[in-house]
Scaffold this active site. Sequence first.
Site, short mmCIF file in Angstrom:
data_model
loop_
_atom_site.label_atom_id
_atom_site.label_comp_id
_atom_site.label_asym_id
_atom_site.label_seq_id
_atom_site.Cartn_x
_atom_site.Cartn_y
_atom_site.Cartn_z
N MET A 1 -16.28 38.23 62.07
CA MET A 1 -16.51 38.06 63.41
C MET A 1 -15.84 36.55 63.73
SD MET A 1 -17.57 40.89 64.07
CE MET A 1 -18.02 41.01 65.88
N HIS B 1 -11.72 47.68 63.16
CA HIS B 1 -12.08 47.48 64.51
C HIS B 1 -12.78 48.65 65.28
CE1 HIS B 1 -12.07 45.44 68.33
NE2 HIS B 1 -11.55 46.41 69.07
C1 GRF Z 1 -18.11 47.18 62.48
O1 GRF Z 1 -18.47 48.36 63.48
C2 GRF Z 1 -16.46 46.76 62.57
O2 GRF Z 1 -15.64 47.58 63.10
C3 GRF Z 1 -16.93 45.60 63.61
O3 GRF Z 1 -17.93 44.95 62.95
C4 GRF Z 1 -18.91 46.01 62.38
C5 GRF Z 1 -19.22 45.50 60.83
O4 GRF Z 1 -20.19 46.54 60.24
N1 GRF Z 1 -15.64 44.73 62.94
P1 GRF Z 1 -20.96 46.13 59.03
O5 GRF Z 1 -21.31 44.75 58.79
O6 GRF Z 1 -19.78 46.38 58.14
O7 GRF Z 1 -21.89 46.94 58.81
#
Ligand code: GRF
Length: 217
Positions: A114, A133
């Site tokens: 993020m 994404h």
């Molecule tokens: C996912 O939905 C991805 O698309 C977004 O952040 C989320 C991460 O999920 N960028 P996780 O931490 O892999 O469970």
Amino acid sequence: MTLHVDSSSSLISPSIGDDVFSQGTPVKLGILASGNGSNFEAIAQAIQNGQLNAKIQVLIYNNPDAYAAVRAENWHVPAVLLNHRNRTREDLDAKIVEMLQLHNVEMVVMAGWMRIVTPVLIDAFPDKIINIHPSLLPSFKGARAIEQALLSGVKITGCTVHLVSLEVDSGLILIQAAVPILANDTQETLHARIQVEEHRILPAAISLAVQNQLLKC
Ligand code: GRF
């Protein structure tokens, strides 16, 4: 009129199958994650199941409480905390590059990372960084993709794996999966169904990228 929507149906393009398994030396992955790490888990699982010819060299995470770090420990993958607080984006990326190179990483996967990345990272791994994404890009870029999709009234959204370029959520698209939006969906229920697809397409996109030599390792 009764409308029947099969929420388990999925549309993935290009279609994925066993043929995307890449032969030869496993590609050395570095994974960046900020939170839960379910996509990290999906990659590790795909490697264990023989669906992805790769090795995870290191997980880098930026939030001390990211559950991804626990998952890494469970998989015996080195986990390195690089906290973004009190650092410029460039300083953080320089540290990330140092750590990735130390672990001989060939391909970088942003799996729920993020943070906006800078040329410091992108130039160190040109065309070798991929991102997942939670929308059908180019719709709904940015951090609130699922909320935006729900508010917009679209009936289908999904997820995208793409190469990372300087402009956020804009690089070459590798694989997309479509997910219908149901009448009573909340951000949580929709995200849960999107994640099912993410866990399918992310390992497949890594294989595809290696096999197509899109990312020349
Ligand atoms: C996912 O939905 C991805 O698309 C977004 O952040 C989320 C991460 O999920 N960028 P996780 O931490 O892999 O469970």
